[in-house]
Design a protein around this motif. Sequence first.
Motif, PDB file in Angstrom:
ATOM      1  N   LEU A 182     -16.833   5.628 -13.847  1.00  0.00           N
ATOM      2  CA  LEU A 182     -17.310   4.256 -13.644  1.00  0.00           C
ATOM      3  C   LEU A 182     -16.134   3.330 -13.365  1.00  0.00           C
ATOM      4  O   LEU A 182     -16.311   2.199 -12.914  1.00  0.00           O
ATOM      5  N   LYS A 183     -14.931   3.795 -13.618  1.00  0.00           N
ATOM      6  CA  LYS A 183     -13.760   2.933 -13.393  1.00  0.00           C
ATOM      7  C   LYS A 183     -13.499   2.801 -11.900  1.00  0.00           C
ATOM      8  O   LYS A 183     -13.574   3.775 -11.157  1.00  0.00           O
ATOM      9  N   PRO A 184     -13.146   1.575 -11.470  1.00  0.00           N
ATOM     10  CA  PRO A 184     -12.773   1.405 -10.059  1.00  0.00           C
ATOM     11  C   PRO A 184     -11.609   2.327  -9.729  1.00  0.00           C
ATOM     12  O   PRO A 184     -10.735   2.562 -10.575  1.00  0.00           O
ATOM     13  N   LEU A 185     -11.627   2.868  -8.517  1.00  0.00           N
ATOM     14  CA  LEU A 185     -10.613   3.854  -8.121  1.00  0.00           C
ATOM     15  C   LEU A 185     -10.062   3.521  -6.738  1.00  0.00           C
ATOM     16  O   LEU A 185     -10.809   3.200  -5.812  1.00  0.00           O
ATOM     17  N   LEU A 186      -8.744   3.595  -6.633  1.00  0.00           N
ATOM     18  CA  LEU A 186      -8.060   3.389  -5.347  1.00  0.00           C
ATOM     19  C   LEU A 186      -7.235   4.638  -5.063  1.00  0.00           C
ATOM     20  O   LEU A 186      -6.615   5.195  -5.977  1.00  0.00           O
ATOM     21  N   LEU A 187      -7.245   5.079  -3.811  1.00  0.00           N
ATOM     22  CA  LEU A 187      -6.471   6.269  -3.443  1.00  0.00           C
ATOM     23  C   LEU A 187      -5.155   5.839  -2.807  1.00  0.00           C
ATOM     24  O   LEU A 187      -5.121   4.924  -1.972  1.00  0.00           O
ATOM     25  N   ALA A 188      -4.064   6.484  -3.201  1.00  0.00           N
ATOM     26  CA  ALA A 188      -2.749   6.182  -2.628  1.00  0.00           C
ATOM     27  C   ALA A 188      -2.156   7.482  -2.114  1.00  0.00           C
ATOM     28  O   ALA A 188      -1.834   8.382  -2.895  1.00  0.00           O
ATOM     29  N   LEU A 189      -2.046   7.582  -0.805  1.00  0.00           N
ATOM     30  CA  LEU A 189      -1.498   8.792  -0.208  1.00  0.00           C
ATOM     31  C   LEU A 189       0.017   8.647  -0.092  1.00  0.00           C
ATOM     32  O   LEU A 189       0.518   7.782   0.627  1.00  0.00           O
ATOM     33  N   ASN A 190       0.734   9.500  -0.823  1.00  0.00           N
ATOM     34  CA  ASN A 190       2.196   9.447  -0.843  1.00  0.00           C
ATOM     35  C   ASN A 190       2.730  10.344   0.276  1.00  0.00           C
ATOM     36  O   ASN A 190       2.826  11.551   0.118  1.00  0.00           O
ATOM     37  N   VAL A 191       3.035   9.720   1.429  1.00  0.00           N
ATOM     38  CA  VAL A 191       3.392  10.492   2.635  1.00  0.00           C
ATOM     39  C   VAL A 191       4.903  10.698   2.739  1.00  0.00           C
ATOM     40  O   VAL A 191       5.663   9.942   2.159  1.00  0.00           O
ATOM     41  N   PRO A 192       5.336  11.724   3.498  1.00  0.00           N
ATOM     42  CA  PRO A 192       6.770  11.947   3.673  1.00  0.00           C
ATOM     43  C   PRO A 192       7.430  10.786   4.403  1.00  0.00           C
ATOM     44  O   PRO A 192       6.766  10.095   5.194  1.00  0.00           O
ATOM     45  N   ASP A 194       9.289  10.534   6.919  1.00  0.00           N
ATOM     46  CA  ASP A 194       9.306  10.480   8.389  1.00  0.00           C
ATOM     47  C   ASP A 194       7.921  10.280   8.996  1.00  0.00           C
ATOM     48  O   ASP A 194       7.764  10.271  10.210  1.00  0.00           O
ATOM     49  N   SER A 195       6.889  10.135   8.166  1.00  0.00           N
ATOM     50  CA  SER A 195       5.570   9.914   8.774  1.00  0.00           C
ATOM     51  C   SER A 195       4.892   8.658   8.250  1.00  0.00           C
ATOM     52  O   SER A 195       3.675   8.558   8.257  1.00  0.00           O
ATOM     53  N   VAL A 196       5.716   7.665   7.829  1.00  0.00           N
ATOM     54  CA  VAL A 196       5.110   6.413   7.338  1.00  0.00           C
ATOM     55  C   VAL A 196       4.295   5.706   8.412  1.00  0.00           C
ATOM     56  O   VAL A 196       3.348   4.984   8.106  1.00  0.00           O
ATOM     57  N   ALA A 197       4.676   5.896   9.683  1.00  0.00           N
ATOM     58  CA  ALA A 197       3.991   5.161  10.747  1.00  0.00           C
ATOM     59  C   ALA A 197       2.772   5.920  11.281  1.00  0.00           C
ATOM     60  O   ALA A 197       2.023   5.396  12.097  1.00  0.00           O
ATOM     61  N   GLU A 198       2.584   7.163  10.826  1.00  0.00           N
ATOM     62  CA  GLU A 198       1.458   7.956  11.344  1.00  0.00           C
ATOM     63  C   GLU A 198       0.133   7.564  10.692  1.00  0.00           C
ATOM     64  O   GLU A 198       0.113   7.150   9.546  1.00  0.00           O
ATOM     65  N   PRO A 199      -0.963   7.712  11.432  1.00  0.00           N
ATOM     66  CA  PRO A 199      -2.255   7.381  10.819  1.00  0.00           C
ATOM     67  C   PRO A 199      -2.628   8.391   9.728  1.00  0.00           C
ATOM     68  O   PRO A 199      -2.174   9.535   9.744  1.00  0.00           O
ATOM     69  N   VAL A 200      -3.453   7.932   8.791  1.00  0.00           N
ATOM     70  CA  VAL A 200      -3.940   8.796   7.718  1.00  0.00           C
ATOM     71  C   VAL A 200      -4.877   9.847   8.324  1.00  0.00           C
ATOM     72  O   VAL A 200      -5.685   9.522   9.190  1.00  0.00           O
ATOM     73  N   PRO A 201      -4.758  11.119   7.912  1.00  0.00           N
ATOM     74  CA  PRO A 201      -5.653  12.152   8.457  1.00  0.00           C
ATOM     75  C   PRO A 201      -7.135  11.779   8.308  1.00  0.00           C
ATOM     76  O   PRO A 201      -7.524  11.193   7.302  1.00  0.00           O
ATOM     77  N   ASP A 202      -7.918  12.149   9.322  1.00  0.00           N
ATOM     78  CA  ASP A 202      -9.335  11.778   9.355  1.00  0.00           C
ATOM     79  C   ASP A 202     -10.116  12.241   8.133  1.00  0.00           C
ATOM     80  O   ASP A 202     -10.983  11.537   7.637  1.00  0.00           O
ATOM     81  N   ASP A 203      -9.811  13.481   7.672  1.00  0.00           N
ATOM     82  CA  ASP A 203     -10.623  13.989   6.555  1.00  0.00           C
ATOM     83  C   ASP A 203     -10.484  13.097   5.321  1.00  0.00           C
ATOM     84  O   ASP A 203     -11.438  12.895   4.571  1.00  0.00           O
ATOM     85  N   GLY A 214     -11.045   2.537  -1.638  1.00  0.00           N
ATOM     86  CA  GLY A 214      -9.928   2.067  -0.828  1.00  0.00           C
ATOM     87  C   GLY A 214      -8.886   3.165  -0.702  1.00  0.00           C
ATOM     88  O   GLY A 214      -8.795   4.052  -1.560  1.00  0.00           O
ATOM     89  N   LEU A 215      -8.125   3.139   0.394  1.00  0.00           N
ATOM     90  CA  LEU A 215      -7.092   4.156   0.619  1.00  0.00           C
ATOM     91  C   LEU A 215      -5.878   3.482   1.255  1.00  0.00           C
ATOM     92  O   LEU A 215      -5.996   2.826   2.283  1.00  0.00           O
ATOM     93  N   VAL A 216      -4.727   3.629   0.610  1.00  0.00           N
ATOM     94  CA  VAL A 216      -3.492   3.055   1.136  1.00  0.00           C
ATOM     95  C   VAL A 216      -2.483   4.187   1.282  1.00  0.00           C
ATOM     96  O   VAL A 216      -2.340   5.008   0.382  1.00  0.00           O
ATOM     97  N   ALA A 217      -1.799   4.246   2.446  1.00  0.00           N
ATOM     98  CA  ALA A 217      -0.740   5.242   2.603  1.00  0.00           C
ATOM     99  C   ALA A 217       0.602   4.575   2.371  1.00  0.00           C
ATOM    100  O   ALA A 217       0.826   3.444   2.791  1.00  0.00           O
ATOM    101  N   LEU A 218       1.468   5.249   1.645  1.00  0.00           N
ATOM    102  CA  LEU A 218       2.810   4.727   1.444  1.00  0.00           C
ATOM    103  C   LEU A 218       3.753   5.885   1.149  1.00  0.00           C
ATOM    104  O   LEU A 218       3.304   6.981   0.791  1.00  0.00           O
TER     105      LEU A 218
END
Length: 345
Positions: A182-192, A194-203, A214-218
């Motif tokens: 029931l807790k609010p959840l945010l996803l944070a994708l910790n990317v390498p 050299d790929s900070v500028a790449e889009p997040v994978p579709d899946d 929500g999903l944030v890549a960093l």
Amino acid sequence: MKIGLVGMPESGKSTVFGALTGFEVATGYEGRSSKANVGVVKVPDSRVDAMCSLYDPKKTTYAEITFRDLPGGREDSLDRAVLNAMREVDALCQVLRGFESASGEPPAALDEIIELETECILADLQIVEDRVARLRKDRSDPRELELLERLQSALEAETPLRSIGLGEEEIRLISGYAFLTLKPLLLALNVPEDSVAEPVPDDLTEAAAERGLGLVALSGPVEMDIAQMPEEEQSEFLESLGLEEPASHRFIRAAFDLIDLISMLTVGPDECRAWPVPRGTPAPRAAGKIHSDIERGFIRAEVIHWEDLLALGSESKCREAGKLRVEGKDYVVQDGDVIHFRFNV
Ligand SMILES: Nc1nc2c(ncn2[C@@H]2O[C@H](COP(=O)(O)OP(=O)(O)OP(=O)(O)O)[C@@H](O)[C@H]2O)c(=O)[nH]1
Ligand SMILES: [Mg+2]
């Protein structure tokens, strides 16, 4: 308000925590202690910055949130101690490993999302089943029993409780159980790095959208470097990457939005400040955040939207232009309201 950084072992929680807080924290093997790191983080807010450009105040105060970096638990799953620590926070951010692990495992972020979800569902289900069994036996609370039976069927169908559209009253009734799903959840994708500028994978985008998350890549290490640069260097560096702001700023704001707070602003030559208040807060109670005397002696609130104040340049100009509203005790404070409270002492 406390937000827990959670996730599989070695997903980069401590690295992300260090990037958010600027703290030097132990990562990798050294970070594997059972102690949780705790840090307070300012919520970046361009509205506060805009007000500072008008008032040049002695002091600037941003809203704050507290992050807890929770340990990852055993090799391949979360143990009970971790699940219990998760119950104590107001919202969760799951750090997903987007880089190849030290032992050469490729990223499997979607599996991590599903695994954490499954573990949380099972943990909640256990609580619900125990309670349902008890309530069926002693018949003390038919209303609660009915609600918990509904929760039980949702969990058995592998649906997190945040997705079943519970009403406010129902949520209040079960708040004591501190259900993880029931807790609010945010996803944070910790990317390498050299790929900070790449889009997040579709899946992953799809998995987040399906669940309403929500999903944030960093990149934890890149963000940590940025956080430790002098300000001028920081903006140059960001520009060279084609970015307007560090990803950590977007992440912190998304985390702040999770807990359903809005910000009212107070302005003046002494201080420009953002005050977090729960959405739906009436003016007198919001005033009480500043001082209980202001709540007690509340007369009225003089309200200007921050954009009007920025555009017109002063409170008197806003008054002339009819952009300053006088509101009474039933007024519900809105995000971005610049407020002066009038009160009796
Ligand atoms: N290549 C690469 N390595 C990273 C990145 N983020 C973290 N690491 C490394 O991955 C290892 C684990 O990072 P931590 O931040 O300690 O992960 P954690 O989730 O806190 O781990 P536990 O607390 O043990 O569960 C460390 O050796 C980090 O240096 C990244 O973005 N890229
Ligand atoms: Mg750690």
